[in-house]
Write an enzyme that holds these catalytic residues in place. Sequence first.
Site, PDB file in Angstrom:
ATOM      1  N   ASP A  55      31.229  -6.082 -60.510  1.00 19.82           N
ATOM      2  CA  ASP A  55      32.304  -6.366 -59.576  1.00 19.82           C
ATOM      3  C   ASP A  55      32.173  -7.847 -59.173  1.00 19.82           C
ATOM      4  O   ASP A  55      31.128  -8.461 -59.415  1.00 19.82           O
ATOM      5  CB  ASP A  55      32.110  -5.440 -58.365  1.00 19.82           C
ATOM      6  CG  ASP A  55      33.011  -5.796 -57.208  1.00 19.82           C
ATOM      7  OD1 ASP A  55      34.216  -5.900 -57.418  1.00 19.82           O
ATOM      8  OD2 ASP A  55      32.479  -5.991 -56.093  1.00 19.82           O
ATOM      9  N   ASP A  57      34.047  -9.488 -55.930  1.00 17.53           N
ATOM     10  CA  ASP A  57      34.081  -9.710 -54.477  1.00 17.53           C
ATOM     11  C   ASP A  57      32.920  -9.008 -53.773  1.00 17.53           C
ATOM     12  O   ASP A  57      32.746  -7.791 -53.899  1.00 17.53           O
ATOM     13  CB  ASP A  57      35.406  -9.194 -53.895  1.00 17.53           C
ATOM     14  CG  ASP A  57      36.575 -10.097 -54.255  1.00 17.53           C
ATOM     15  OD1 ASP A  57      36.413 -11.329 -54.226  1.00 17.53           O
ATOM     16  OD2 ASP A  57      37.658  -9.560 -54.567  1.00 17.53           O
ATOM     17  N   GLU A 104      40.912   1.532 -46.269  1.00 15.11           N
ATOM     18  CA  GLU A 104      40.046   1.475 -47.460  1.00 15.11           C
ATOM     19  C   GLU A 104      38.646   2.003 -47.146  1.00 15.11           C
ATOM     20  O   GLU A 104      38.039   2.696 -47.945  1.00 15.11           O
ATOM     21  CB  GLU A 104      39.977   0.024 -47.974  1.00 15.11           C
ATOM     22  CG  GLU A 104      39.125  -0.131 -49.217  1.00 15.11           C
ATOM     23  CD  GLU A 104      39.044  -1.577 -49.726  1.00 15.11           C
ATOM     24  OE1 GLU A 104      39.646  -2.487 -49.120  1.00 15.11           O
ATOM     25  OE2 GLU A 104      38.354  -1.781 -50.736  1.00 15.11           O
ATOM     26  N   SER A 125      51.157  -7.281 -51.171  1.00 19.86           N
ATOM     27  CA  SER A 125      50.491  -8.568 -51.201  1.00 19.86           C
ATOM     28  C   SER A 125      50.868  -9.333 -52.482  1.00 19.86           C
ATOM     29  O   SER A 125      51.173 -10.536 -52.445  1.00 19.86           O
ATOM     30  CB  SER A 125      48.996  -8.292 -51.100  1.00 19.86           C
ATOM     31  OG  SER A 125      48.251  -9.409 -51.334  1.00 19.86           O
ATOM     32  N   SER A 172      37.222  -6.399 -61.700  1.00 19.89           N
ATOM     33  CA  SER A 172      37.572  -6.705 -60.312  1.00 19.89           C
ATOM     34  C   SER A 172      38.948  -6.193 -59.921  1.00 19.89           C
ATOM     35  O   SER A 172      39.926  -6.405 -60.645  1.00 19.89           O
ATOM     36  CB  SER A 172      37.517  -8.219 -60.102  1.00 19.89           C
ATOM     37  OG  SER A 172      38.092  -8.563 -58.865  1.00 19.89           O
ATOM     38  N   ALA A 173      39.019  -5.565 -58.761  1.00 16.06           N
ATOM     39  CA  ALA A 173      40.304  -5.185 -58.187  1.00 16.06           C
ATOM     40  C   ALA A 173      40.894  -6.356 -57.409  1.00 16.06           C
ATOM     41  O   ALA A 173      41.928  -6.236 -56.768  1.00 16.06           O
ATOM     42  CB  ALA A 173      40.135  -3.972 -57.271  1.00 16.06           C
ATOM     43  N   LYS A 222      39.010   1.806 -60.541  1.00 14.98           N
ATOM     44  CA  LYS A 222      38.164   0.979 -61.398  1.00 14.98           C
ATOM     45  C   LYS A 222      37.392   1.868 -62.362  1.00 14.98           C
ATOM     46  O   LYS A 222      36.209   2.134 -62.193  1.00 14.98           O
ATOM     47  CB  LYS A 222      37.204   0.130 -60.551  1.00 14.98           C
ATOM     48  CG  LYS A 222      37.946  -0.929 -59.748  1.00 14.98           C
ATOM     49  CD  LYS A 222      37.025  -1.715 -58.855  1.00 14.98           C
ATOM     50  CE  LYS A 222      36.279  -2.778 -59.608  1.00 14.98           C
ATOM     51  NZ  LYS A 222      35.504  -3.652 -58.706  1.00 14.98           N
ATOM     52  N   ASP A 248      29.522  -3.254 -54.985  1.00 10.56           N
ATOM     53  CA  ASP A 248      29.228  -3.188 -53.551  1.00 10.56           C
ATOM     54  C   ASP A 248      30.030  -2.089 -52.874  1.00 10.56           C
ATOM     55  O   ASP A 248      29.850  -1.840 -51.691  1.00 10.56           O
ATOM     56  CB  ASP A 248      29.541  -4.521 -52.848  1.00 10.56           C
ATOM     57  CG  ASP A 248      31.018  -4.717 -52.632  1.00 10.56           C
ATOM     58  OD1 ASP A 248      31.740  -4.818 -53.638  1.00 10.56           O
ATOM     59  OD2 ASP A 248      31.454  -4.734 -51.474  1.00 10.56           O
TER      60      ASP A 248
END
Length: 312
Positions: A55, A57, A104, A125, A172-173, A222, A248
């Site tokens: 990942d 972030d 989330e 977004s 990565s999302a 993911k 994470d």
Amino acid sequence: CYEQLEQLKKTEVVPLLMEWFVQQQQIICANPTEVAAKLRKMVAGGARKTVVISDFDYTLSRFANEKGERLSTTHGVFDDNVMRLNPALGQQFVDLKNKYYPIEFCPILTQEEKIPHMEKWWGTSHSLIVNEKFSKNTIEDFVRQSRIVFKDGAEDFIQSLDAHNIPLVIFSAGIGNIIEYFLEQKLGAIPRNTHFISNMILFDEEEKACAFSEPLIHTFCKNSSVIQKETSFFHEINGRVNVILLGDSMGDIHMDVGVERDGPTLKVGYYNGSLDDTAALKHYEEVYDIVLIHDPTLDVAQKIVDMINSTH
Ligand code: MG7
Ligand code: MG
């Protein structure tokens, strides 16, 4: 017999690393026997059999600075910079974050219940970004001025994987372009071994944002459902049966399911939450082989990779 002896010699380093794990306060390893068994297989397989799926972030990037202030995610680059240039639009990004971030990480809602909200957050977004037609140059500038910070040792980690021809798949999302620009700015170029599965901003002929890649990748999808098997790097990771997975969030633990193989996945999870939240911490210990508490470094992953490399 000679070969067996050689294998044995190689895996002798595993107990040393396990001992180091035990000594470190920020490392929790709920099942050391299983971790040691996975490490032995990985050492025996060597670099040629290894792939790292990570990942970005708050995994390769830092969660907080020394003062404990939260740093930025790839999407967060827009919150900060747009607020500076166009406060009304910036506020829209921030309002979205304030609304959806608690969903989330809500401990009560199930993943199924969260998914429609995540789709709404990412969708809204991304529409704001596309409607504003941000240019590639502007976004590169945003990244330069952002509060995305590499974890200590992340640059060396990425470079050492490249040097040993171990592929790194950044799953990565977040926004893949932002990660690309960040790596270019920090490393000079994107290393050959590095590949992306992420949301990509697509640009028109004037290099202005005009759409996002599909399928949309959010926290809770993911897995193999968003991995396009025809992607050019898939032949490169074919046969790499041993996976080191770095994440994470709870959404990161299935990032390896698209890779067909029968080897082990060693799951290393960064826990950024509160130490008082014993239920959350326990959950991390259940799903990750190794849990790193508030660790701002890549030391553990680096040591594992060094061990795999040193024995060949
Ligand atoms: N994340 C996802 N989205 C946004 C956004 O629009 N703004 C900010 N600041 N953060 C966002 O890397 C994935 C992480 O990025 C965050 C659409 C989510 O919290 C997600 O875990
Ligand atoms: Mg993350």
